[in-house]
Motif scaffolding. Structure first.
Motif, PDB file in Angstrom:
ATOM      1  N   TYR A  23       0.852  -1.193   0.000  1.00 38.76           N
ATOM      2  CA  TYR A  23       0.000   0.000   0.000  1.00 38.76           C
ATOM      3  C   TYR A  23       0.889   1.244   0.000  1.00 38.76           C
ATOM      4  O   TYR A  23       1.616   1.497   0.960  1.00 38.76           O
ATOM      5  N   CYS A  24       0.812   2.003  -1.095  1.00 36.27           N
ATOM      6  CA  CYS A  24       1.600   3.234  -1.229  1.00 36.27           C
ATOM      7  C   CYS A  24       0.667   4.419  -1.510  1.00 36.27           C
ATOM      8  O   CYS A  24       0.991   5.296  -2.318  1.00 36.27           O
ATOM      9  N   ASP A  25      -0.481   4.450  -0.883  1.00 34.01           N
ATOM     10  CA  ASP A  25      -1.473   5.492  -1.133  1.00 34.01           C
ATOM     11  C   ASP A  25      -1.040   6.832  -0.536  1.00 34.01           C
ATOM     12  O   ASP A  25      -0.502   6.891   0.580  1.00 34.01           O
ATOM     13  N   ASP A  26      -1.309   7.909  -1.295  1.00 36.22           N
ATOM     14  CA  ASP A  26      -1.170   9.279  -0.798  1.00 36.22           C
ATOM     15  C   ASP A  26       0.216   9.549  -0.198  1.00 36.22           C
ATOM     16  O   ASP A  26       0.356  10.028   0.919  1.00 36.22           O
ATOM     17  N   LEU A  27       1.250   9.254  -0.963  1.00 38.13           N
ATOM     18  CA  LEU A  27       2.619   9.479  -0.517  1.00 38.13           C
ATOM     19  C   LEU A  27       3.368  10.459  -1.434  1.00 38.13           C
ATOM     20  O   LEU A  27       4.583  10.588  -1.323  1.00 38.13           O
TER      21      LEU A  27
ATOM     22  N   LYS B 126       9.326  -9.072  -5.104  1.00 37.68           N
ATOM     23  CA  LYS B 126       8.893  -9.992  -6.161  1.00 37.68           C
ATOM     24  C   LYS B 126       7.652 -10.785  -5.788  1.00 37.68           C
ATOM     25  O   LYS B 126       6.946 -11.273  -6.670  1.00 37.68           O
ATOM     26  N   ASP B 127       7.366 -10.935  -4.502  1.00 32.96           N
ATOM     27  CA  ASP B 127       6.204 -11.709  -4.068  1.00 32.96           C
ATOM     28  C   ASP B 127       4.933 -10.868  -3.974  1.00 32.96           C
ATOM     29  O   ASP B 127       3.914 -11.344  -3.467  1.00 32.96           O
ATOM     30  N   THR B 128       4.952  -9.640  -4.451  1.00 35.78           N
ATOM     31  CA  THR B 128       3.771  -8.771  -4.374  1.00 35.78           C
ATOM     32  C   THR B 128       2.638  -9.339  -5.220  1.00 35.78           C
ATOM     33  O   THR B 128       2.820  -9.694  -6.382  1.00 35.78           O
ATOM     34  N   THR B 129       1.446  -9.399  -4.622  1.00 38.61           N
ATOM     35  CA  THR B 129       0.247  -9.862  -5.334  1.00 38.61           C
ATOM     36  C   THR B 129      -0.749  -8.738  -5.578  1.00 38.61           C
ATOM     37  O   THR B 129      -1.484  -8.775  -6.558  1.00 38.61           O
ATOM     38  N   HIS B 130      -0.770  -7.740  -4.680  1.00 41.22           N
ATOM     39  CA  HIS B 130      -1.705  -6.620  -4.818  1.00 41.22           C
ATOM     40  C   HIS B 130      -0.930  -5.323  -4.563  1.00 41.22           C
ATOM     41  O   HIS B 130      -0.273  -5.177  -3.532  1.00 41.22           O
ATOM     42  N   PHE B 131      -1.032  -4.391  -5.513  1.00 42.50           N
ATOM     43  CA  PHE B 131      -0.296  -3.133  -5.405  1.00 42.50           C
ATOM     44  C   PHE B 131      -1.268  -1.961  -5.495  1.00 42.50           C
ATOM     45  O   PHE B 131      -2.060  -1.872  -6.432  1.00 42.50           O
ATOM     46  N   TYR B 132      -1.196  -1.073  -4.483  1.00 48.87           N
ATOM     47  CA  TYR B 132      -2.064   0.101  -4.419  1.00 48.87           C
ATOM     48  C   TYR B 132      -1.192   1.351  -4.309  1.00 48.87           C
ATOM     49  O   TYR B 132      -0.406   1.489  -3.366  1.00 48.87           O
ATOM     50  N   ALA B 133      -1.361   2.246  -5.283  1.00 53.12           N
ATOM     51  CA  ALA B 133      -0.634   3.523  -5.258  1.00 53.12           C
ATOM     52  C   ALA B 133      -1.602   4.635  -5.650  1.00 53.12           C
ATOM     53  O   ALA B 133      -1.364   5.388  -6.597  1.00 53.12           O
ATOM     54  N   ARG B 134      -2.683   4.749  -4.907  1.00 58.37           N
ATOM     55  CA  ARG B 134      -3.733   5.731  -5.206  1.00 58.37           C
ATOM     56  C   ARG B 134      -3.379   7.100  -4.636  1.00 58.37           C
ATOM     57  O   ARG B 134      -2.667   7.214  -3.649  1.00 58.37           O
ATOM     58  N   TYR B 135      -3.884   8.135  -5.305  1.00 57.09           N
ATOM     59  CA  TYR B 135      -3.746   9.520  -4.830  1.00 57.09           C
ATOM     60  C   TYR B 135      -2.278   9.923  -4.691  1.00 57.09           C
ATOM     61  O   TYR B 135      -1.831  10.402  -3.653  1.00 57.09           O
ATOM     62  N   ASN B 136      -1.539   9.703  -5.777  1.00 56.74           N
ATOM     63  CA  ASN B 136      -0.155  10.135  -5.836  1.00 56.74           C
ATOM     64  C   ASN B 136       0.035  11.068  -7.034  1.00 56.74           C
ATOM     65  O   ASN B 136      -0.946  11.619  -7.555  1.00 56.74           O
ATOM     66  N   ARG B 137       1.271  11.222  -7.481  1.00 54.68           N
ATOM     67  CA  ARG B 137       1.585  12.130  -8.586  1.00 54.68           C
ATOM     68  C   ARG B 137       2.318  11.401  -9.706  1.00 54.68           C
ATOM     69  O   ARG B 137       3.138  11.987 -10.419  1.00 54.68           O
TER      70      ARG B 137
ATOM     71  N   ASP C 266      -3.785  -0.982  -8.654  1.00 57.28           N
ATOM     72  CA  ASP C 266      -4.728   0.121  -8.480  1.00 57.28           C
ATOM     73  C   ASP C 266      -3.943   1.430  -8.451  1.00 57.28           C
ATOM     74  O   ASP C 266      -3.215   1.716  -7.493  1.00 57.28           O
ATOM     75  N   LEU C 267      -4.101   2.222  -9.515  1.00 56.34           N
ATOM     76  CA  LEU C 267      -3.409   3.514  -9.646  1.00 56.34           C
ATOM     77  C   LEU C 267      -4.415   4.657  -9.735  1.00 56.34           C
ATOM     78  O   LEU C 267      -4.205   5.636 -10.447  1.00 56.34           O
ATOM     79  N   THR C 268      -5.488   4.556  -8.995  1.00 54.37           N
ATOM     80  CA  THR C 268      -6.550   5.567  -9.012  1.00 54.37           C
ATOM     81  C   THR C 268      -6.020   6.942  -8.614  1.00 54.37           C
ATOM     82  O   THR C 268      -5.211   7.077  -7.695  1.00 54.37           O
ATOM     83  N   ALA C 269      -6.512   7.961  -9.327  1.00 54.05           N
ATOM     84  CA  ALA C 269      -6.269   9.364  -8.964  1.00 54.05           C
ATOM     85  C   ALA C 269      -4.787   9.717  -8.930  1.00 54.05           C
ATOM     86  O   ALA C 269      -4.255  10.189  -7.923  1.00 54.05           O
ATOM     87  N   ASN C 270      -4.107   9.481 -10.046  1.00 55.44           N
ATOM     88  CA  ASN C 270      -2.748   9.968 -10.226  1.00 55.44           C
ATOM     89  C   ASN C 270      -2.758  10.993 -11.363  1.00 55.44           C
ATOM     90  O   ASN C 270      -3.815  11.549 -11.698  1.00 55.44           O
ATOM     91  N   GLU C 271      -1.617  11.233 -11.959  1.00 52.74           N
ATOM     92  CA  GLU C 271      -1.507  12.186 -13.069  1.00 52.74           C
ATOM     93  C   GLU C 271      -0.907  11.493 -14.286  1.00 52.74           C
ATOM     94  O   GLU C 271      -0.127  12.079 -15.040  1.00 52.74           O
ATOM     95  N   ILE C 272      -1.292  10.263 -14.502  1.00 51.68           N
ATOM     96  CA  ILE C 272      -0.710   9.449 -15.567  1.00 51.68           C
ATOM     97  C   ILE C 272      -1.192   9.937 -16.937  1.00 51.68           C
ATOM     98  O   ILE C 272      -2.396  10.055 -17.183  1.00 51.68           O
ATOM     99  N   THR C 273      -0.253  10.203 -17.788  1.00 51.93           N
ATOM    100  CA  THR C 273      -0.564  10.606 -19.158  1.00 51.93           C
ATOM    101  C   THR C 273      -0.021   9.617 -20.188  1.00 51.93           C
ATOM    102  O   THR C 273      -0.486   9.596 -21.335  1.00 51.93           O
TER     103      THR C 273
ATOM    104  N   GLU D 141      -9.491   7.959 -13.079  1.00 54.96           N
ATOM    105  CA  GLU D 141      -9.148   9.319 -12.624  1.00 54.96           C
ATOM    106  C   GLU D 141      -7.695   9.661 -12.946  1.00 54.96           C
ATOM    107  O   GLU D 141      -6.918  10.069 -12.079  1.00 54.96           O
ATOM    108  N   ASN D 142      -7.337   9.479 -14.203  1.00 56.62           N
ATOM    109  CA  ASN D 142      -6.023   9.889 -14.684  1.00 56.62           C
ATOM    110  C   ASN D 142      -6.218  10.677 -15.986  1.00 56.62           C
ATOM    111  O   ASN D 142      -7.307  11.196 -16.245  1.00 56.62           O
ATOM    112  N   HIS D 143      -5.167  10.767 -16.792  1.00 51.57           N
ATOM    113  CA  HIS D 143      -5.235  11.501 -18.071  1.00 51.57           C
ATOM    114  C   HIS D 143      -4.740  10.612 -19.204  1.00 51.57           C
ATOM    115  O   HIS D 143      -4.039  11.074 -20.110  1.00 51.57           O
TER     116      HIS D 143
END
Length: 328
Positions: free
Chosen positions: A135-139, A149-160, A179-186, A206-208
């Protein structure tokens, strides 16, 4: 007669007792009226002689010493094999303890807390790692951090985060959800997710993003709502081979047609607030088989599009429910 015999026997006993020395001495003491102090020595001598005669003890006989005994020994014999167990425990305590490192991630040579990030700290110290979930949300991240390498679920919501590179998820063979909700991905490099054999769910809402990237056939959920995706931004027959796809959400984009063909497994299709104006007769149904019924697809949202659903009734005659949208 018996009473008379008992009286005679009692008199004989009394006579014998009166003749005994002790009785005579006691009678002498009872009738004694002399000076006690004068005869004290004589009385002591007589008493000593009496004790010597009766008890067989003398004043010169040594006294018995009473010694303190040691406490009893309660150390019972140990059962067989116990000494070997103790030796093994001692050997285990003496062995050095090594810390098992976390497997290194996709972008670095990580040790205890995962690979190092660009912020100068391990991923699992910057983010929160619980089992296989990271979980890397809002950082305020501006890029995808290297993952264990053993990651099964990755969350990085509300970042840049602005870009998804091919190397961001390289060799992540166990990753199932991103899950990369609400970033600035173009920008999403086209094959950024194709090397993930277990990927099932992708949420990039919620990206671009102007173009939907290529995705593996293992997908069950795709949510790319609230982006800048146009019809030309979706690959031809992009969803045809996704035989396990259940949910496709493309709300609030610039799509002007329904991206067919859609797999029979699909349950929900959300296309509201796009630019869809027309629908073909075979969009959902099979014109060559009027007995065909698409039972799974129960949720179609077309509201907010400039399309009149009443003009193409044959397009959804095989559906269990009519799509939601304008009928006028």
């Amino acid at each position: 007669m018996r009473m008379f015999a008992r009286l005679i026997l009692g008199l004989l006993v009394l006579k014998a007792a009166a003749a005994s020395p002790r009785f005579s001495r006691q009678a002498d003491l009872d009738t004694y009226d002399g000076n006690y102090d004068e005869d004290l020595d004589n009385i002591d001598v007589e008493n000593e002689n009496m004790y010597d005669y009766e008890d067989g003890l003398t004043i010169d006989e040594p006294q018995i010493e009473v010694e303190t005994l040691d406490p009893p020994d309660y150390s019972y014999p140990e059962p067989e094999g116990s000494q070997e167990v103790k030796l093994e425990e001692e050997e285990e305590e003496e062995l050095p303890r090594f810390i098992q490192p976390v497997p290194q991630g996709s972008g670095g040579s990580g040790v205890l807390m995962g690979p190092d990030t660009q912020k100068g700290m391990p991923t699992c110290l910057l983010c929160t790692c619980l089992g296989g979930s990271v979980y890397c949300d809002d950082l305020r991240l501006d890029s995808v951090p290297p993952l264990p390498k053993d990651t099964t679920h990755f969350y990085a919501r509300y970042n840049r985060i602005t870009k998804i590179n091919k190397s961001d998820f390289a060799s992540m063979n166990k990753l199932k959800r991103i899950d990369l909700t609400a970033n600035e991905i173009t920008v999403v490099e086209d094959r950024a997710f194709m090397g993930l054999p277990e990927l099932e769910e992708l949420v990039i809402r919620e990206n671009h993003i102007p173009q939907l990237p290529s995705l593996p056939e293992t997908m069950t959920l795709i949510d790319a709502s609230q982006n800048n995706i146009a019809s030309k931004g979706i690959h031809k027959e992009a969803f045809k081979d996704m035989t396990g796809l259940l949910y496709l959400y493309l709300t609030d984009n610039n799509i002007d047609y329904i991206p067919v063909p859609l797999p029979d497994s699909l349950r929900s299709l959300h296309l509201q607030r796009n630019n869809i104006q027309t629908m073909h007769q075979d969009t959902f149904c099979n014109l060559n088989d009027f007995n065909y019924i698409r039972n799974a697809l129960e949720d179609i949202r077309l509201d907010g599009n400039p399309i009149n659903l009443s003009r193409t009734p044959q397009a959804y005659i095989c559906l269990p429910r009519i799509p939601v949208g304008d009928l006028i």
